[in-house]
Structures are given as structure tokens and as C-alpha cells.
Design an enzyme around this catalytic site. Structure first.
Site, PDB file in Angstrom:
ATOM      1  N   GLY A 285      39.907   0.012 -36.143  1.00  0.00           N
ATOM      2  CA  GLY A 285      39.705   0.060 -37.467  1.00  0.00           C
ATOM      3  C   GLY A 285      41.205   0.623 -38.269  1.00  0.00           C
ATOM      4  O   GLY A 285      41.928   0.984 -37.656  1.00  0.00           O
TER       5      GLY A 285
ATOM      6  N   HIS B 204      40.481 -38.997 -45.013  1.00  0.00           N
ATOM      7  CA  HIS B 204      40.344 -39.278 -43.649  1.00  0.00           C
ATOM      8  C   HIS B 204      41.428 -39.717 -43.036  1.00  0.00           C
ATOM      9  O   HIS B 204      42.118 -40.569 -43.693  1.00  0.00           O
ATOM     10  CB  HIS B 204      39.320 -40.508 -43.692  1.00  0.00           C
ATOM     11  CG  HIS B 204      39.028 -40.990 -42.119  1.00  0.00           C
ATOM     12  ND1 HIS B 204      38.206 -40.269 -41.290  1.00  0.00           N
ATOM     13  CD2 HIS B 204      39.360 -42.112 -41.538  1.00  0.00           C
ATOM     14  CE1 HIS B 204      38.026 -41.032 -40.288  1.00  0.00           C
ATOM     15  NE2 HIS B 204      38.872 -42.063 -40.395  1.00  0.00           N
TER      16      HIS B 204
ATOM     17  N   CYS C 196      50.773  -5.958 -44.682  1.00  0.00           N
ATOM     18  CA  CYS C 196      50.453  -7.703 -44.574  1.00  0.00           C
ATOM     19  C   CYS C 196      51.614  -8.072 -44.092  1.00  0.00           C
ATOM     20  O   CYS C 196      51.794  -8.821 -43.131  1.00  0.00           O
ATOM     21  CB  CYS C 196      49.898  -8.091 -45.901  1.00  0.00           C
ATOM     22  SG  CYS C 196      49.828  -9.788 -45.821  1.00  0.00           S
TER      23      CYS C 196
ATOM     24  N   VAL D 140      39.350  -7.866 -35.476  1.00  0.00           N
ATOM     25  CA  VAL D 140      40.097  -8.871 -35.705  1.00  0.00           C
ATOM     26  C   VAL D 140      41.640  -8.625 -34.901  1.00  0.00           C
ATOM     27  O   VAL D 140      42.210  -9.443 -34.465  1.00  0.00           O
ATOM     28  CB  VAL D 140      40.355  -9.120 -37.288  1.00  0.00           C
ATOM     29  CG1 VAL D 140      41.106 -10.247 -37.718  1.00  0.00           C
ATOM     30  CG2 VAL D 140      38.908  -9.076 -37.836  1.00  0.00           C
TER      31      VAL D 140
HETATM   32  P1  NAD Z   1      37.998  -3.983 -37.263  1.00  0.00           P
HETATM   33  O1  NAD Z   1      37.023  -3.175 -37.921  1.00  0.00           O
HETATM   34  O2  NAD Z   1      37.863  -5.383 -37.408  1.00  0.00           O
HETATM   35  O3  NAD Z   1      37.682  -3.931 -35.395  1.00  0.00           O
HETATM   36  C1  NAD Z   1      37.493  -2.847 -34.807  1.00  0.00           C
HETATM   37  C2  NAD Z   1      36.764  -3.013 -33.759  1.00  0.00           C
HETATM   38  O4  NAD Z   1      36.816  -1.649 -32.825  1.00  0.00           O
HETATM   39  C3  NAD Z   1      35.257  -3.158 -34.032  1.00  0.00           C
HETATM   40  O5  NAD Z   1      34.654  -4.414 -33.168  1.00  0.00           O
HETATM   41  C4  NAD Z   1      34.636  -1.908 -33.480  1.00  0.00           C
HETATM   42  O6  NAD Z   1      33.514  -1.923 -32.901  1.00  0.00           O
HETATM   43  C5  NAD Z   1      35.705  -1.600 -32.252  1.00  0.00           C
HETATM   44  N1  NAD Z   1      35.614  -0.119 -31.934  1.00  0.00           N
HETATM   45  C6  NAD Z   1      35.520   1.119 -32.790  1.00  0.00           C
HETATM   46  N2  NAD Z   1      35.745   2.190 -31.874  1.00  0.00           N
HETATM   47  C7  NAD Z   1      35.780   1.818 -31.032  1.00  0.00           C
HETATM   48  C8  NAD Z   1      36.174   2.400 -29.427  1.00  0.00           C
HETATM   49  N3  NAD Z   1      36.243   3.809 -29.482  1.00  0.00           N
HETATM   50  N4  NAD Z   1      35.964   1.769 -28.234  1.00  0.00           N
HETATM   51  C9  NAD Z   1      35.937   0.256 -28.394  1.00  0.00           C
HETATM   52  N5  NAD Z   1      35.650  -0.279 -29.430  1.00  0.00           N
HETATM   53  C10 NAD Z   1      35.632   0.284 -30.616  1.00  0.00           C
HETATM   54  O7  NAD Z   1      39.337  -3.394 -37.329  1.00  0.00           O
HETATM   55  P2  NAD Z   1      40.654  -3.904 -36.838  1.00  0.00           P
HETATM   56  O8  NAD Z   1      40.438  -5.103 -35.803  1.00  0.00           O
HETATM   57  O9  NAD Z   1      41.392  -2.677 -36.439  1.00  0.00           O
HETATM   58  O10 NAD Z   1      41.395  -4.589 -38.240  1.00  0.00           O
HETATM   59  C11 NAD Z   1      41.475  -3.673 -39.274  1.00  0.00           C
HETATM   60  C12 NAD Z   1      41.356  -4.443 -40.504  1.00  0.00           C
HETATM   61  O11 NAD Z   1      42.550  -5.092 -40.878  1.00  0.00           O
HETATM   62  C13 NAD Z   1      40.265  -5.158 -40.704  1.00  0.00           C
HETATM   63  O12 NAD Z   1      39.579  -5.009 -41.993  1.00  0.00           O
HETATM   64  C14 NAD Z   1      40.478  -6.430 -40.885  1.00  0.00           C
HETATM   65  O13 NAD Z   1      39.867  -7.544 -41.195  1.00  0.00           O
HETATM   66  C15 NAD Z   1      41.895  -6.491 -41.352  1.00  0.00           C
HETATM   67  N6  NAD Z   1      42.893  -7.571 -40.323  1.00  0.00           N
HETATM   68  C16 NAD Z   1      42.588  -8.709 -41.017  1.00  0.00           C
HETATM   69  C17 NAD Z   1      43.522  -9.818 -40.337  1.00  0.00           C
HETATM   70  C18 NAD Z   1      43.087 -11.058 -40.687  1.00  0.00           C
HETATM   71  O14 NAD Z   1      42.856 -11.509 -41.805  1.00  0.00           O
HETATM   72  N7  NAD Z   1      43.159 -12.331 -39.851  1.00  0.00           N
HETATM   73  C19 NAD Z   1      44.022  -9.501 -39.272  1.00  0.00           C
HETATM   74  C20 NAD Z   1      44.115  -8.239 -38.668  1.00  0.00           C
HETATM   75  C21 NAD Z   1      43.494  -7.201 -39.486  1.00  0.00           C
END
Ligand code: NAD
Length: 465
Positions: free
Chosen positions: A276, A454, A40, A192
Site C-alpha cells: 500500500g 464485430h 504515475c 495491484v
Molecule cells: P494495495 O492496497 O492494492 O495492495 C496491498 C496488498 O498488501 C493488500 O492486498 C494487502 O492485504 C496486502 N498486505 C498489507 N500488509 C501486508 C503484509 N504485512 N503482508 C502481506 N500482505 C500485506 O496496494 P499496492 O498494491 O501497494 O498499490 C498502491 C496503490 O497504487 C493502490 O491504491 C493501487 O490501486 C495503486 N496502483 C494502481 C495500479 C493500476 O491502476 N493498475 C497499479 C499499481 C498501483
């Protein structure tokens, strides 16, 4: 010396637990192989938000004419933005170090692993470090009564041919480390991380293509909210290819196949893979009976694993990978270990989440689709309210040409608020009010009695009732 608590990992879960247990007078040893603060602080939330803020400053300056301000010759220096990001991170890491120091927590800057386990005694081993030359190779043994595993997660590399050893591939960590902007970027994964980086690069003028395998970007969010973002981003020039899979990558060439998206090849100077994250479970092999589910440690409602005296918190539990969830899980775990503090289960139904796109998205509780699923499609059991953000005077004043959207899901029987979903700046700053309402089980008549200042954008939470 036997420590009351050994913690592996110094991210939001680890440092929260360390500070809490030390403050309660317990001897605590925390192991962190990199900088305190974890993903983080070092390569996640904080560096991205710092860069996004710089990008927003530039973007706002170049779009200031709609507010009657003319700014000519606006330029930016990306290397300086990155320098500032590094400074912000260092400052916050130092803050955590000082806090743990003040609480007399022992911090070992080295990778640790479990050496042996019994419910009476857990031993951990860590390579000895010397301040100048790093690790010496010799190992020290630490005895602890309780163990908290907060080892976090790492970027998942999908088995797409052509990713390994391809110099054009980035993950979120390498993207944050780069001191130069790419000429163009393709982002594989419209989750995200993908959408936040899409925002950063787009606002700094880099051509962006997002490739998402699912039928929609941000598939886990309320789709009415996502539609507002998608429409805006497509209009502003971001290419979004949904329902599209990456078959293989060769250098800068990405070979796609899609049902609704483009089938063919696109080319990008950099390819950010953000599909992910996976739990970090190395170094735990001595816990032979530790239970895992899909590679993450299984915990009960109080963050205890199936092994006595062994707890886990944060991304390694694979529950919800958010820093604020990790800190809360750590509080619950330590509360349970200390036994002196009454511990409540984590209210997973009231965890807010934010996506730092522009406009921001902020959500808490059930979405309309999740509620419909819960009630087996019986729409008489819940009410969905929705209004544009323009119901707030402050929003209109500060968001020229933007609509925004607020949705609230209400359970008809109890009249309680069970979900709130928003898009529009700065909804991340007041989603906590909705979390509070859901956490406390507020009904609509109860929430109606809350007075909002407000003019603020937060008033939409009242306008919608
Ligand atoms: P995520 O799970 O949010 O998104 C991954 C995306 O990749 C999904 O939409 C999925 O459908 C897609 N995907 C998977 N395989 C794929 C492929 N082969 N080709 C194309 N698309 C594919 O994961 P992330 O964005 O890597 O984030 C990781 C973690 O970190 C998450 O749990 C997220 O909540 C956390 N995070 C949070 C914040 C925040 O709170 N603002 C910011 C960054 C990350």
C-alpha cells in the site's frame, strides 16, 4: 506577483490542474521537486506498463506455437527493456513540460512548502534553483490566491522486523530502477502492485512467490474474477501464499506464519514490499487547521479542504489512488475555483480500474459482494450475469486456451447496470464503455441499443445482457 493558483506537485492531478487553469487565462505556478508526471509517469503506471509490454512480447514469442508459429532461440536483454522504459518515460515527461510551457504556466523545479495561510493570501516557499547545480539553498516566496495540494503518496513500509537497511528489499521504485533481473523474488502484498510485478518477473522466467496477509490476493476485487487469475497463475508456476503473514526478514530469509498458507521460512534473492501507499503531507505544517483523516487530507465533493481557498486532489486525499481519479479530481477542483465552469461531482461509482496482469482485469462499479452488502443480503434486489469471454469470436481467435470471465451486476428496480467485472485480454481497452453506461445511468434496454463493432472482444458487454 500574486498567482491565481499555486499547485504543489506535478503528477496527473497537478499538471492537469495547471494546464486547465492556465488555459482559462489564470496565472499559475506549479512546484515539482522531481520530474513532471509524478509517480504515475516516472515510477508507476507508465514504466510498469512499458516493462510489462516487453515481457509480454517475450512470453508470447516463447508461447507462439499454439498459434502455429515456431520461434526458436528467443532471448531477451533486460537492460535494454529498462533502457526503453526510461526513453518512454522521458518522452512523456517532455510532452507534459511542453504542454505546460505552451499554456504559459510557471513551473518551479524545487520542493515547496506552505509558509503562511490566510483566506486572503497564501504564501509558498521554494528553494531557488539554478539550472546547472540544482538547488542553491536560498528560498523564494510566492503569493497565491488559491492552493491546490497534489503531493501524491509514497510506498508504505510496514513495521516488519528486518526490512530497514536490508539490501535485498525492494519497493516498486527500486524494482523499476534495477537493470538486472533478480534470481528469484518474493513479493510481500498481493495487491495491484504486487500482482503486476509478479506478472513481469514470471513472464521473464524469474521464480515468484506472492505473500498476501488477507485470505485472497487482490482482496478488493470481485472474487470470481480473482479466482480465474489465481488458478492460472498457480498452474503456471507462481507460488501464491494467502492468509500468510511475514513475521520477520533476515537477509534473504522470510519467516512466515499463516493460517492457510505455509508456516516456516522461504528464501528469495529479492523481496519486493508492496503493501500500500500513504499520502505525502510534508511541507503543509503551516496549514495548522487543515483536516486529515488517517493521514490523508479531507476534501468535500468539490475537492475543497476545510480551509478556504485550499484544495487537494490525487493520492494525498487518500480516496482512490489512481491516476485517472487524480486528473478528474483536479478538473473538479479547478472548475470550482474558476466558478465559471459548471462542475459536477465526481461519479465515484463509475471509476474504472485495471490490473495489468496477463490476462488483464478491468472493473467498474459495485462487485457482487458490495451489492449484496448494499442490499443487506437481499439477493432479490439485483441480478448477477456472467459469461466466459469465449462468447466473443475475436477473443477465441486471439486467446488460445484461455476462458476469461465477464460479470455484470444489474439493479432489479431501476434495471440499471451498476457493476461490470472482467478478466481476459484486452478488457482494459473497453471497460470505458461499461464506465460510460454506469456514469450515464444506462438501463439494460438502453444499453442493448448500443452497437458494438464485430468482431471485437468488447461484444461480450452485449452478449451478457
Ligand atoms: P494495495 O492496497 O492494492 O495492495 C496491498 C496488498 O498488501 C493488500 O492486498 C494487502 O492485504 C496486502 N498486505 C498489507 N500488509 C501486508 C503484509 N504485512 N503482508 C502481506 N500482505 C500485506 O496496494 P499496492 O498494491 O501497494 O498499490 C498502491 C496503490 O497504487 C493502490 O491504491 C493501487 O490501486 C495503486 N496502483 C494502481 C495500479 C493500476 O491502476 N493498475 C497499479 C499499481 C498501483
Amino acid at each position: 506577483m500574486k498567482y491565481f493558483l499555486g499547485i504543489i506537485g506535478g503528477g496527473p492531478a497537478g499538471y492537469t490542474a495547471a494546464a486547465m487553469a492556465s488555459k482559462a487565462g489564470k496565472d499559475v505556478v506549479l512546484f515539482e521537486q522531481n520530474a513532471l508526471g509524478g509517480t504515475c509517469l516516472n515510477v508507476g503506471c507508465i514504466p510498469t506498463k512499458t516493462l510489462l509490454y516487453s515481457a509480454k512480447q517475450y512470453f508470447n514469442a516463447t508461447h507462439a506455437d499454439k498459434y502455429g508459429v515456431t520461434a526458436s532461440d528467443v532471448t531477451f536483454d533486460y537492460a535494454k527493456m529498462v533502457q526503453r522504459k526510461t526513453k518512454v518515460v522521458r518522452k512523456l515527461v517532455a510532452g507534459i513540460k511542453m504542454k505546460l510551457n505552451n499554456e504559459h504556466c510557471t513551473v518551479i523545479n524545487a520542493p515547496a512548502s506552505v509558509a503562511s495561510y490566510s483566506p486572503e493570501l497564501i504564501t509558498l516557499t521554494a528553494q531557488r534553483s539554478c539550472s546547472d547545480s540544482g538547488l542553491t539553498g536560498e528560498a523564494d516566496l510566492y503569493e497565491v490566491s488559491n492552493l491546490l495540494i497534489c503531493t501524491g503518496s509514497h510506498n508504505f513500509v510496514p513495521p516488519i522486523p528486518g526490512i530497514a537497511d536490508n539490501p535485498h528489499i525492494w519497493d516498486s521504485t527500486s524494482a523499476l530502477a534495477a537493470t538486472q533481473l533478480p534470481e528469484s523474488i518474493a513479493i510481500v502484498g498481493g495487491g495491484v502492485i504486487g500482482m503486476e510485478f509478479a506478472t513481469l518477473y514470471h513472464e521473464l522466467g524469474v521464480p515468484v512467490t506472492v505473500i498476501e496477509a488477507m485470505p485472497t490476493i487482490l482482496p478488493n476485487l470481485d472474487q470470481d474474477i480473482v479466482k480465474v487469475l489465481r488458478d492460472k497463475y498457480i498452474k503456471s508456476g507462481i507460488t501464491i501464499l494467502e492468509n500468510t503473514k511475514v513475521e520477520r526478514i533476515e537477509g534473504q530469509e522470510i519467516y512466515l506464519s499463516g493460517t492457510a498458507g505455509l508456516t516456516g521460512t522461504i528464501s528469495a534473492n529479492r523481496i519486493l514490499v508492496s503493501v500500500g501507499r500513504r499520502a505525502n503531507i510534508e511541507g503543509l505544517e503551516a496549514l495548522t487547521d487543515l483536516e486529515y483523516n488517517r493521514g490523508a487530507i479531507v476534501v468535500d465533493d468539490f475537492m475543497k479542504t476545510n480551509l478556504d481557498k485550499v484544495y487537494a486532489a490525487g493520492d494525498v486525499t487518500g480516496k482512490i489512488m489512481l491516476a485517472h481519479v487524480a486528473s478528474r479530481q483536479a478538473e473538479v477542483a479547478v472548475g470550482r475555483m474558476l466558478k465559471t465552469i459548471p462542475v459536477q461531482r465526481i461519479a465515484y461509482n463509475a471509476i474504472p480500474s485495471v490490473v495489468y496482469t496477463n490476462p488483464e482485469i478491468a472493473c467498474v462499479g459495485l462487485s457482487e459482494a458490495q451489492t449484496a452488502e448494499l442490499y443487506l443480503g437481499d439477493t432479490s434486489k439485483f441480478t448477477v450475469k456472467s459469461i466466459p469471454m469465449t462468447f466473443s469470436g475475436r477473443f477465441v481467435a486471439e486467446n488460445e486456451g484461455e476462458m476469461g470471465l465477464v460479470k455484470m451486476i444489474i439493479d432489479n428496480k431501476s434495471q440499471s447496470i451498476i457493476g461490470v467485472h472482467m478478466i481476459g485480454n484486452p478488457c482494459s481497452e473497453f471497460v470505458a464503455a461499461a464506465s460510460f453506461a454506469i456514469r450515464m445511468g444506462y438501463t439494460v434496454p438502453e444499453f442493448e441499443q448500443v452497437v458494438f463493432p464485430h468482431p471485437t472482444v468488447s461484444e461480450v458487454l452485449k452478449e451478457i445482457l
